[in-house]
Motif scaffolding. Structure first.
Motif, PDB file in Angstrom:
ATOM      1  N   GLY A 109      24.371  14.240  81.553  1.00 25.05           N
ATOM      2  CA  GLY A 109      25.386  15.283  81.387  1.00 25.05           C
ATOM      3  C   GLY A 109      26.565  14.802  80.549  1.00 25.05           C
ATOM      4  O   GLY A 109      27.346  15.603  80.036  1.00 25.05           O
ATOM      5  N   HIS A 110      26.688  13.485  80.414  1.00 22.44           N
ATOM      6  CA  HIS A 110      27.811  12.928  79.661  1.00 22.44           C
ATOM      7  C   HIS A 110      27.382  12.345  78.320  1.00 22.44           C
ATOM      8  O   HIS A 110      28.071  11.518  77.736  1.00 22.44           O
ATOM      9  CB  HIS A 110      28.572  11.937  80.534  1.00 22.44           C
ATOM     10  N   MET A 111      26.213  12.818  77.842  1.00 23.91           N
ATOM     11  CA  MET A 111      25.836  12.535  76.455  1.00 23.91           C
ATOM     12  C   MET A 111      26.585  13.542  75.573  1.00 23.91           C
ATOM     13  O   MET A 111      26.747  14.705  75.951  1.00 23.91           O
ATOM     14  CB  MET A 111      24.333  12.754  76.263  1.00 23.91           C
ATOM     15  N   PRO A 146      36.899  19.225  76.544  1.00 25.68           N
ATOM     16  CA  PRO A 146      37.084  18.109  77.485  1.00 25.68           C
ATOM     17  C   PRO A 146      36.127  18.240  78.664  1.00 25.68           C
ATOM     18  O   PRO A 146      35.838  19.339  79.118  1.00 25.68           O
ATOM     19  CB  PRO A 146      38.534  18.269  77.951  1.00 25.68           C
ATOM     20  N   CYS A 147      35.636  17.106  79.135  1.00 24.58           N
ATOM     21  CA  CYS A 147      34.617  17.116  80.193  1.00 24.58           C
ATOM     22  C   CYS A 147      35.238  16.840  81.561  1.00 24.58           C
ATOM     23  O   CYS A 147      36.285  16.209  81.671  1.00 24.58           O
ATOM     24  CB  CYS A 147      33.556  16.068  79.882  1.00 24.58           C
ATOM     25  N   THR A 148      34.545  17.316  82.584  1.00 31.65           N
ATOM     26  CA  THR A 148      34.979  17.128  83.961  1.00 31.65           C
ATOM     27  C   THR A 148      35.002  15.652  84.381  1.00 31.65           C
ATOM     28  O   THR A 148      35.632  15.295  85.368  1.00 31.65           O
ATOM     29  CB  THR A 148      34.016  17.882  84.906  1.00 31.65           C
ATOM     30  N   CYS A 149      34.321  14.788  83.617  1.00 31.35           N
ATOM     31  CA  CYS A 149      34.230  13.374  84.012  1.00 31.35           C
ATOM     32  C   CYS A 149      35.539  12.633  83.784  1.00 31.35           C
ATOM     33  O   CYS A 149      35.712  11.522  84.257  1.00 31.35           O
ATOM     34  CB  CYS A 149      33.090  12.683  83.271  1.00 31.35           C
ATOM     35  N   GLY A 150      36.442  13.208  83.035  1.00 36.99           N
ATOM     36  CA  GLY A 150      37.706  12.511  82.779  1.00 36.99           C
ATOM     37  C   GLY A 150      38.123  12.686  81.351  1.00 36.99           C
ATOM     38  O   GLY A 150      38.515  13.772  80.949  1.00 36.99           O
ATOM     39  N   GLY A 182      33.148  16.783  74.335  1.00 37.28           N
ATOM     40  CA  GLY A 182      31.889  17.142  73.688  1.00 37.28           C
ATOM     41  C   GLY A 182      30.657  16.849  74.525  1.00 37.28           C
ATOM     42  O   GLY A 182      29.539  16.914  74.028  1.00 37.28           O
ATOM     43  N   HIS A 183      30.852  16.523  75.800  1.00 43.47           N
ATOM     44  CA  HIS A 183      29.709  16.196  76.664  1.00 43.47           C
ATOM     45  C   HIS A 183      28.933  17.466  77.052  1.00 43.47           C
ATOM     46  O   HIS A 183      29.529  18.530  77.244  1.00 43.47           O
ATOM     47  CB  HIS A 183      30.173  15.495  77.941  1.00 43.47           C
ATOM     48  N   TRP A 184      27.634  17.327  77.234  1.00 44.28           N
ATOM     49  CA  TRP A 184      26.760  18.448  77.596  1.00 44.28           C
ATOM     50  C   TRP A 184      27.309  19.239  78.785  1.00 44.28           C
ATOM     51  O   TRP A 184      27.389  20.465  78.770  1.00 44.28           O
ATOM     52  CB  TRP A 184      25.369  17.860  77.910  1.00 44.28           C
TER      53      TRP A 184
HETATM   54 ZN   LIG Z   1      31.526  13.915  80.750  1.00 47.20          ZN
END
Ligand SMILES: [Zn+2]
Length: 313
Positions: A167-169, A178-182, A186-188
């Motif tokens: 999911g973070h590719m 921006p992604c939920t991971c931090g 551009g993350h999936w």
């Molecule tokens: Zn991410």
């Protein structure tokens, strides 16, 4: 017929919203199952640990501990193998939730511990669409996007047990969401997970000066596309590019024979999402079989049980 001793597994799937517990036999049959909301009140992660122990006690009351071969725990990641704990997950408010040691102490059984996407891959391998294959990837598209990869029969784990965090590719640089991971962009997951599809939809409509006549929850967008709404269909093409790039990355990285999709978005709208994704998978890649899971929401739970019976991640 009485079950012989030691041929059942206790399986747990700890999610940010729900905690499921089940008794599973060697053939993957769920004999008993409970579900509860994951408690997020209390001072520390021990709150969740205690809830897990209580849920298991409730589930197996009347069974006798000797009936069980072990406890398989599937948990929302990231996990830390060495510490035997769930660590820094964005889905639960506690930074550290100890699992292995407290469960060992409480039940005296072997504890097998993996993240939920890896559990999903094992569930498919032993009880689902992956039985015939040594190379498979399980992708969950739910509130987030995650994956588990079995390559040459081996489940890829990585240094802490979080390999195949697909999911973070990166799949896009045009919108750069921006992604939920931090800090990632551009993350999936930032575009195509159940939680993020609405945001992507709003940004995409604004950029293209489009007006919509329906609310922008993920479900509403898919419903509108099924009703042939023009804007919704156009968005399906755009989302298809994102999913196509994500799946292309997965194929390029793991060369699977089959990709199985699970999670709420895949279970409810996977047919539609896949149709548009397939158009956008890189043509130079050898396309694997692509299927929606037949195990419903139980793939991780069954994978947790499989890890007990086969003593693995
Ligand atoms: Zn991410």
């Amino acid at each position: 017929m009485a079950k012989k001793a030691n041929n059942l597994a206790i399986a747990i799937d700890i999610g940010g919203t729900n905690m499921r517990t089940a008794i599973v036999d060697e053939k993957g049959k769920i004999i008993a199952k409970n579900s509860a909301k994951t408690i997020q009140k209390g001072e520390s992660g021990n709150t969740v640990t205690i809830q897990v122990i209580d849920e298991i006690k409730k589930l197996i009351s009347g069974y006798g501990i000797k009936k069980f071969k072990g406890i398989g725990v599937s948990a929302v990641g990231p996990i830390d193998f060495k510490k035997g704990a769930i660590v820094n997950t964005p889905n639960i408010k506690y930074k550290f939730i100890p699992i292995i040691e407290p469960l060992k102490k409480a039940f005296g059984l072997p504890i097998l511990f993996i993240n939920d996407c890896n559990a999903g891959a094992l569930g498919e391998k032993y009880f689902g669409a992956g039985k015939k294959f040594s190379n498979l990837v399980y992708i969950t598209i739910s509130s987030g996007i995650g994956g588990g990869a079995i390559v040459n029969g081996n489940l890829l784990l990585g240094k802490n047990g979080n390999a195949a965090e697909i999911g973070h590719m990166t799949v896009d640089t045009e919108y750069n969401l921006p992604c939920t991971c931090g800090k990632g962009r551009g993350h999936w997951e930032a575009y195509a997970s159940g939680n993020n599809i609405p945001k992507f939809f709003r940004i995409w409509t604004k950029k293209n000066h489009l007006e919509t006549k329906f609310p922008s929850a993920a479900k509403d967008i898919f419903d509108a596309a099924r009703k042939k709404d023009k804007v919704a269909l156009q968005f399906m093409e755009e989302l298809g590019k994102i999913n196509g790039r994500g799946i292309s990355n997965v194929v390029a990285a793991y060369d699977p024979e089959i990709i199985v999709l699970g999670g709420a978005v895949a279970l409810n709208n996977g047919d539609l999402a896949l149709k548009y994704a397939k158009k956008n998978i890189d043509k130079f890649l050898r396309l694997p079989k692509l299927e929606i899971t037949a195990l419903g929401e139980n793939a991780p739970l069954l994978g947790a049980a499989a890890s007990v019976f086969h003593n693995r991640p």
